[in-house]
Design a protein around this motif. Structure first.
Motif, PDB file in Angstrom:
ATOM      1  N   LYS A 177      12.622   0.350  10.888  1.00  0.00           N
ATOM      2  CA  LYS A 177      12.270   0.795  12.238  1.00  0.00           C
ATOM      3  C   LYS A 177      11.981  -0.379  13.166  1.00  0.00           C
ATOM      4  N   ALA A 178      11.384  -1.439  12.619  1.00  0.00           N
ATOM      5  CA  ALA A 178      10.988  -2.580  13.445  1.00  0.00           C
ATOM      6  C   ALA A 178      12.075  -3.633  13.573  1.00  0.00           C
ATOM      7  N   GLY A 179      13.153  -3.493  12.811  1.00  0.00           N
ATOM      8  CA  GLY A 179      14.290  -4.392  12.983  1.00  0.00           C
ATOM      9  C   GLY A 179      14.237  -5.680  12.185  1.00  0.00           C
ATOM     10  N   PHE A 180      13.465  -5.726  11.094  1.00  0.00           N
ATOM     11  CA  PHE A 180      13.474  -6.952  10.286  1.00  0.00           C
ATOM     12  C   PHE A 180      13.896  -6.677   8.845  1.00  0.00           C
ATOM     13  N   ALA A 181      14.558  -5.561   8.600  1.00  0.00           N
ATOM     14  CA  ALA A 181      14.949  -5.201   7.239  1.00  0.00           C
ATOM     15  C   ALA A 181      15.870  -6.246   6.607  1.00  0.00           C
ATOM     16  N   ALA A 182      16.708  -6.881   7.414  1.00  0.00           N
ATOM     17  CA  ALA A 182      17.635  -7.878   6.873  1.00  0.00           C
ATOM     18  C   ALA A 182      16.903  -9.109   6.346  1.00  0.00           C
ATOM     19  N   ARG A 183      15.658  -9.299   6.782  1.00  0.00           N
ATOM     20  CA  ARG A 183      14.884 -10.466   6.342  1.00  0.00           C
ATOM     21  C   ARG A 183      13.844 -10.111   5.281  1.00  0.00           C
ATOM     22  N   LEU A 184      13.798  -8.845   4.880  1.00  0.00           N
ATOM     23  CA  LEU A 184      12.745  -8.369   3.990  1.00  0.00           C
ATOM     24  C   LEU A 184      13.226  -8.234   2.551  1.00  0.00           C
ATOM     25  N   GLU A 185      12.369  -8.640   1.631  1.00  0.00           N
ATOM     26  CA  GLU A 185      12.543  -8.344   0.210  1.00  0.00           C
ATOM     27  C   GLU A 185      11.235  -7.734  -0.274  1.00  0.00           C
ATOM     28  N   THR A 186      11.312  -6.660  -1.049  1.00  0.00           N
ATOM     29  CA  THR A 186      10.107  -6.078  -1.638  1.00  0.00           C
ATOM     30  C   THR A 186      10.101  -6.333  -3.137  1.00  0.00           C
ATOM     31  N   VAL A 187       8.907  -6.591  -3.660  1.00  0.00           N
ATOM     32  CA  VAL A 187       8.723  -6.853  -5.082  1.00  0.00           C
ATOM     33  C   VAL A 187       7.597  -5.959  -5.573  1.00  0.00           C
ATOM     34  N   VAL A 188       7.839  -5.170  -6.601  1.00  0.00           N
ATOM     35  CA  VAL A 188       6.807  -4.334  -7.219  1.00  0.00           C
ATOM     36  C   VAL A 188       6.237  -5.101  -8.403  1.00  0.00           C
ATOM     37  N   ALA A 189       4.944  -5.421  -8.315  1.00  0.00           N
ATOM     38  CA  ALA A 189       4.321  -6.224  -9.378  1.00  0.00           C
ATOM     39  C   ALA A 189       2.820  -5.998  -9.376  1.00  0.00           C
ATOM     40  N   ASP A 190       2.237  -5.998 -10.571  1.00  0.00           N
ATOM     41  CA  ASP A 190       0.793  -5.945 -10.744  1.00  0.00           C
ATOM     42  C   ASP A 190       0.288  -7.378 -10.823  1.00  0.00           C
ATOM     43  N   LEU A 191      -0.512  -7.801  -9.844  1.00  0.00           N
ATOM     44  CA  LEU A 191      -0.960  -9.186  -9.792  1.00  0.00           C
ATOM     45  C   LEU A 191      -1.884  -9.541 -10.949  1.00  0.00           C
ATOM     46  N   ASP A 192      -2.492  -8.549 -11.591  1.00  0.00           N
ATOM     47  CA  ASP A 192      -3.307  -8.838 -12.763  1.00  0.00           C
ATOM     48  C   ASP A 192      -2.450  -9.310 -13.936  1.00  0.00           C
ATOM     49  N   ALA A 219     -13.690   0.868   1.199  1.00  0.00           N
ATOM     50  CA  ALA A 219     -13.395   2.034   2.016  1.00  0.00           C
ATOM     51  C   ALA A 219     -12.051   2.011   2.692  1.00  0.00           C
ATOM     52  N   SER A 220     -11.734   0.945   3.383  1.00  0.00           N
ATOM     53  CA  SER A 220     -10.524   0.991   4.194  1.00  0.00           C
ATOM     54  C   SER A 220      -9.380   0.187   3.623  1.00  0.00           C
ATOM     55  N   ASP A 221      -9.588  -0.456   2.498  1.00  0.00           N
ATOM     56  CA  ASP A 221      -8.547  -1.353   2.031  1.00  0.00           C
ATOM     57  C   ASP A 221      -8.308  -1.241   0.543  1.00  0.00           C
ATOM     58  N   ASN A 222      -8.396  -0.039   0.000  1.00  0.00           N
ATOM     59  CA  ASN A 222      -8.232   0.136  -1.443  1.00  0.00           C
ATOM     60  C   ASN A 222      -6.773   0.384  -1.794  1.00  0.00           C
ATOM     61  N   HIS A 223      -5.889  -0.542  -1.372  1.00  0.00           N
ATOM     62  CA  HIS A 223      -4.474  -0.238  -1.504  1.00  0.00           C
ATOM     63  C   HIS A 223      -3.676  -1.342  -2.163  1.00  0.00           C
ATOM     64  N   HIS A 224      -4.329  -2.320  -2.770  1.00  0.00           N
ATOM     65  CA  HIS A 224      -3.555  -3.443  -3.249  1.00  0.00           C
ATOM     66  C   HIS A 224      -3.659  -3.722  -4.737  1.00  0.00           C
ATOM     67  N   GLY A 225      -4.713  -3.271  -5.392  1.00  0.00           N
ATOM     68  CA  GLY A 225      -4.981  -3.789  -6.718  1.00  0.00           C
ATOM     69  C   GLY A 225      -4.123  -3.215  -7.815  1.00  0.00           C
ATOM     70  N   HIS A 226      -4.023  -1.909  -7.910  1.00  0.00           N
ATOM     71  CA  HIS A 226      -3.312  -1.291  -9.016  1.00  0.00           C
ATOM     72  C   HIS A 226      -2.460  -0.156  -8.481  1.00  0.00           C
ATOM     73  N   ASP A 227      -1.572   0.314  -9.320  1.00  0.00           N
ATOM     74  CA  ASP A 227      -0.636   1.347  -8.882  1.00  0.00           C
ATOM     75  C   ASP A 227      -1.398   2.599  -8.467  1.00  0.00           C
ATOM     76  N   HIS A 228      -1.108   3.091  -7.280  1.00  0.00           N
ATOM     77  CA  HIS A 228      -1.882   4.186  -6.714  1.00  0.00           C
ATOM     78  C   HIS A 228      -1.012   5.254  -6.094  1.00  0.00           C
ATOM     79  N   SER A 264       1.827  -3.297  -5.954  1.00  0.00           N
ATOM     80  CA  SER A 264       1.928  -2.705  -7.287  1.00  0.00           C
ATOM     81  C   SER A 264       2.579  -1.331  -7.276  1.00  0.00           C
ATOM     82  N   SER A 265       2.715  -0.727  -6.087  1.00  0.00           N
ATOM     83  CA  SER A 265       3.224   0.636  -5.981  1.00  0.00           C
ATOM     84  C   SER A 265       4.653   0.678  -5.448  1.00  0.00           C
ATOM     85  N   PRO A 266       5.585   1.276  -6.186  1.00  0.00           N
ATOM     86  CA  PRO A 266       6.944   1.443  -5.651  1.00  0.00           C
ATOM     87  C   PRO A 266       6.963   2.275  -4.376  1.00  0.00           C
TER      88      PRO A 266
END
Length: 311
Positions: A114-129, A24-33, A100-102
């Motif tokens: 907005k929170a001030g940590f963009a300089a320390r952040l890297e994002t990776v788009v990947a399907d863990l399956d 219900a509240s956490d269907n946001h990680h498995g596949h591209d949505h 998994s979602s761009p």
């Protein structure tokens, strides 16, 4: 009213190898949505009410690791609530957010700006399956409400073990149980309906209610911490009412018998009708109109290190 506290976990639930449709509240990680507006809204509401556990979980990670992490990976970052909490707690760490979602990755970047940590952040788009992406040698791999969406969690955990720094840890968070919504006065009908809905979720094997202890052992890990972080949020709160409506809507749609799926754990026609009344926006007694509900919920947290690794 807000509170979080730890308790020793005695939770036992569905097999960790069970993973069906997203919960219900956490269907946001498995596949591209993508970024379905309802999904993003549900995630934001969940973060507002449940996000306090992340500070406690971060403290457990710090205690188990025993030093300042240099790199932290958030597997299944969603909109970045956990990513931000980790960045806030570990101010010198590089943060890698994987989803998994761009579109979700873009939301994490916006949050970081907005929170001030963009300089320390890297994002990776990947399907863990498809396997663990190249992440370097992280000190912490965090997986909150995401591992139960993976087709082969043992294989993924073993891949994480080979990627971690020598004394690195993996931290996993899952729901301890379905949230409970208690009315301020006597409302035995609502309480009894929740009891039946929660019993039905247990019989149906909702995939977010998993225990990873045996799976971690099978994957070659020693569990360092296994605790429940409990959360309580009280009213008057429109957010609690909206969250109650969200969950009762999940009960209605996921536990209703159909001709194609007459599941024995499904709710009775009487309970389905009661849920429809509570979800009816024109009903004066509908859930979203209530300001007397207190939410009680919990998150299970495991922190583990590959067996034989340096400590």
């Amino acid at each position: 009213m807000t509170g979080t506290h730890h308790s020793a976990s005695t939770h036992a639930s569905a097999s960790a190898s069970t993973h069906h449709a997203a919960s219900a509240s956490d269907n946001h990680h498995g596949h591209d949505h993508g970024t379905h507006p309802h999904l993003v809204s549900a995630l934001d509401l969940d973060a507002e009410l449940m996000g306090g556990y992340l500070d406690d979980a971060s403290a457990l990670i710090a205690d188990a690791l025993g030093r300042a992490p240099r790199t932290i990976v958030d597997l299944g970052a969603g909109t970045g609530t956990g990513t931000e909490a980790l960045a806030r707690r570990f101010t010198d760490a590089r943060i890698v957010a994987v989803d998994s979602s761009p579109e979700m990755a873009a939301l994490v970047t916006q949050r970081a700006e907005k929170a001030g940590f963009a300089a320390r952040l890297e994002t990776v788009v990947a399907d863990l399956d498809a396997g663990l992406p190249e992440l370097g040698s992280p000190d912490v791999v965090w997986a909150a409400m995401s591992l139960h969406h993976v087709a082969n969690p043992v294989a993924l955990l073993r891949a994480i073990a080979t990627s971690l720094a020598g004394d690195g840890v993996v931290a996993i968070a899952e729901m301890a149980d379905v949230p409970r919504f208690s009315p301020a006065g006597e409302d035995s009908e609502l309480r009894d309906l929740q009891d039946r809905c929660q019993a039905a979720t247990a019989h149906a094997g909702w995939e977010a209610l998993v225990d990873w202890t045996d799976t971690l052992d099978d994957a070659g890990y020693d569990v360092l911490r296994h605790q429940t972080i409990e959360i309580e949020r009280g009213g008057p709160s429109q957010s609690v009412a909206r969250y109650a409506r969200h969950w009762f809507s999940q009960f209605r749609h996921r536990l209703t018998p159909t001709s194609a799926d007459p599941h024995p754990s499904a709710l009775s026609p009487v309970d389905v009708s009661a849920l429809d009344d509570l979800l009816d926006e024109d009903n004066p007694a509908a859930l979203h109109r209530r300001d007397d509900l207190t939410m009680s919920a919990g998150r299970l947290v495991w922190i583990a290190r590959p067996r034989g690794a340096a400590s």
